[in-house]
Design an enzyme around this catalytic site. Structure first.
Site, PDB file in Angstrom:
ATOM      1  N   SER A 288      -8.022   0.372   0.719  1.00 10.10           N
ATOM      2  CA  SER A 288      -8.493   1.485   1.539  1.00 10.10           C
ATOM      3  C   SER A 288      -7.465   2.601   1.423  1.00 10.10           C
ATOM      4  O   SER A 288      -6.490   2.644   2.169  1.00 10.10           O
ATOM      5  CB  SER A 288      -8.656   1.050   2.999  1.00 10.10           C
ATOM      6  OG  SER A 288      -9.035   2.151   3.806  1.00 10.10           O
TER       7      SER A 288
ATOM      8  N   HIS B 257      -4.464  -4.541   0.222  1.00  9.33           N
ATOM      9  CA  HIS B 257      -4.269  -5.095   1.567  1.00  9.33           C
ATOM     10  C   HIS B 257      -4.835  -6.509   1.648  1.00  9.33           C
ATOM     11  O   HIS B 257      -5.799  -6.761   2.375  1.00  9.33           O
ATOM     12  CB  HIS B 257      -4.964  -4.209   2.606  1.00  9.33           C
ATOM     13  CG  HIS B 257      -4.223  -2.958   2.940  1.00  9.33           C
ATOM     14  ND1 HIS B 257      -3.064  -2.946   3.675  1.00  9.33           N
ATOM     15  CD2 HIS B 257      -4.482  -1.668   2.624  1.00  9.33           C
ATOM     16  CE1 HIS B 257      -2.629  -1.700   3.827  1.00  9.33           C
ATOM     17  NE2 HIS B 257      -3.472  -0.908   3.194  1.00  9.33           N
TER      18      HIS B 257
ATOM     19  N   LYS C 230     -12.127   8.333  -2.061  1.00  9.00           N
ATOM     20  CA  LYS C 230     -11.413   7.254  -1.407  1.00  9.00           C
ATOM     21  C   LYS C 230     -11.787   5.908  -2.022  1.00  9.00           C
ATOM     22  O   LYS C 230     -12.963   5.593  -2.202  1.00  9.00           O
ATOM     23  CB  LYS C 230     -11.728   7.242   0.091  1.00  9.00           C
ATOM     24  CG  LYS C 230     -10.971   6.161   0.860  1.00  9.00           C
ATOM     25  CD  LYS C 230     -11.280   6.215   2.352  1.00  9.00           C
ATOM     26  CE  LYS C 230     -10.500   5.161   3.114  1.00  9.00           C
ATOM     27  NZ  LYS C 230     -10.764   5.191   4.567  1.00  9.00           N
TER      28      LYS C 230
ATOM     29  N   ARG D 192     -15.692   3.340  12.638  1.00 12.67           N
ATOM     30  CA  ARG D 192     -14.897   4.373  13.319  1.00 12.67           C
ATOM     31  C   ARG D 192     -15.124   5.734  12.679  1.00 12.67           C
ATOM     32  O   ARG D 192     -15.407   6.723  13.364  1.00 12.67           O
ATOM     33  CB  ARG D 192     -13.418   4.000  13.248  1.00 12.67           C
ATOM     34  CG  ARG D 192     -12.467   5.014  13.885  1.00 12.67           C
ATOM     35  CD  ARG D 192     -11.056   4.826  13.360  1.00 12.67           C
ATOM     36  NE  ARG D 192     -10.965   5.151  11.946  1.00 12.67           N
ATOM     37  CZ  ARG D 192      -9.965   4.768  11.152  1.00 12.67           C
ATOM     38  NH1 ARG D 192      -8.986   4.013  11.620  1.00 12.67           N
ATOM     39  NH2 ARG D 192      -9.953   5.128   9.872  1.00 12.67           N
TER      40      ARG D 192
ATOM     41  N   CYS E  67       0.822  -1.215   0.000  1.00 14.39           N
ATOM     42  CA  CYS E  67       0.000   0.000   0.000  1.00 14.39           C
ATOM     43  C   CYS E  67       0.858   1.269   0.000  1.00 14.39           C
ATOM     44  O   CYS E  67       1.565   1.525  -0.960  1.00 14.39           O
ATOM     45  CB  CYS E  67      -0.997  -0.026   1.153  1.00 14.39           C
ATOM     46  SG  CYS E  67      -2.375   1.130   0.905  1.00 14.39           S
TER      47      CYS E  67
ATOM     48  N   GLU F 144      -3.705  -8.795   3.234  1.00 18.55           N
ATOM     49  CA  GLU F 144      -3.478  -9.315   4.595  1.00 18.55           C
ATOM     50  C   GLU F 144      -4.584  -8.949   5.575  1.00 18.55           C
ATOM     51  O   GLU F 144      -4.617  -9.468   6.702  1.00 18.55           O
ATOM     52  CB  GLU F 144      -2.135  -8.798   5.131  1.00 18.55           C
ATOM     53  CG  GLU F 144      -2.134  -7.369   5.656  1.00 18.55           C
ATOM     54  CD  GLU F 144      -2.082  -6.295   4.573  1.00 18.55           C
ATOM     55  OE1 GLU F 144      -2.089  -5.101   4.919  1.00 18.55           O
ATOM     56  OE2 GLU F 144      -2.016  -6.653   3.383  1.00 18.55           O
TER      57      GLU F 144
END
Length: 305
Positions: free
Chosen positions: A192, A235, A163, A249, A142, A237
């Protein structure tokens, strides 16, 4: 074969509970097999979460791996205890005279800053330069991939109009790549991020080859000819609930955040996310460790140059 990690690292019990073959330092010293020495520069704020995610993947291979954790001396972690950092992390000065079979440079939540304004940029540049002669293969993730492309090849990141947030379908562009050996024609990867890299900029660089991409997410993986440097923009992972935690969040903080694409069934945040990238993640890291580290690195680490 197991991954070798410190006896008391918090990830140890999590991985054992998941039936990942973990070998503690105490047991490893009784074996006469040279493990692969993998160094991870962890730039993520939630250090323990990232440690566990990466250890889960590199521990799920037939190879014995010894994972060591690296932090930047020029930045103090605000989200992980000083005790944890002192117990499990080294600084660059402690490893600069050593060589490693492989290295992982994680992402970091600084993507909207110019590279030169990142607090630890100069130190990161020193580490990336060092990796060219002291590491067999470096796996950038990333923002780490964006930083590596910028430092090594002068390819700058570009802001996205919105985004990129969700799980996206990808394809293998370079069918002969052993990094994607065993992959299906299409597969899914979480992303992300607010920035990306232009495909045309990578294609214009003779030292890089695009291996995988997505119509929505853009270039996923590009690499140098022999995989000495590998750049991964997504990502794979991530845990199944990572995007959910980020979404809730930001939503609860009143931020303008969209529901992550292709993640919650029927885009309903009250439902459990559908995990569709786990097999991709395991195969990607297995192939990297096998073909670009284990099959390439010399038995004598001092011969890496």
């Amino acid at each position: 074969m197991p991954i070798k990690i410190p006896n008391l690292l918090p990830a140890t019990q999590v991985l054992l509970d998941e039936n990942i073959f973990v070998m503690t330092e105490t047991r490893a010293i009784t074996q006469d097999i040279r493990p692969l020495h993998i160094l991870m520069l962890n730039l993520m704020p939630q250090k323990i979460v990232t440690e566990t995610q990466i250890a889960r993947l590199i521990g799920n291979t037939p190879l014995q791996v010894e994972l060591e954790l690296l932090q930047t001396a020029s930045h103090v972690s605000k989200h992980t205890s000083a005790e944890h950092m002192l117990s499990f992390y080294k600084t660059f000065d402690e490893v600069r005279d050593r060589r490693f079979d492989g290295m992982i440079i994680t992402g970091a939540p600084v993507e909207q800053l110019p590279f030169e304004q990142v607090e630890y940029w100069d130190e990161l540049c020193e580490i990336m330069e060092w990796s060219k002669t002291h590491v067999t293969s470096t796996f950038h993730i990333c923002w780490g991939a964006q930083a590596g492309l910028y430092y090594h090849f002068g390819i700058d990141k570009v802001p996205l109009g919105k985004k990129l947030f969700g799980v996206f379908r990808h394809r293998v562009d370079h069918k002969g790549s052993i990094l994607f050996r065993g992959f299906d024609d299409s597969f899914w990867v979480p992303h992300s991020r607010h920035t990306g890299v232009n495909r045309a900029d990578i294609e214009a660089c003779p030292d890089l080859k695009i291996i995988s991409s997505s119509d929505e997410a853009g270039v996923f993986v590009c690499m140098t000819d022999r995989g000495r440097q590998i750049f991964v923009t997504g990502h794979s992972e991530y845990d199944g609930d990572t995007l959910a935690k980020e979404y809730f969040r930001d939503r609860d903080a009143g931020l303008d955040i969209d529901i992550p694409k292709n993640y919650f069934p029927d885009d309903d945040p009250s439902r459990t996310p559908e995990v569709r990238w786990r097999s991709c993640a395991n195969l990607l890291y297995t192939n990297w460790l096998n073909y670009f580290v284990y099959q390439t690195t010399p038995y004598n680490l001092e011969e890496i140059n």
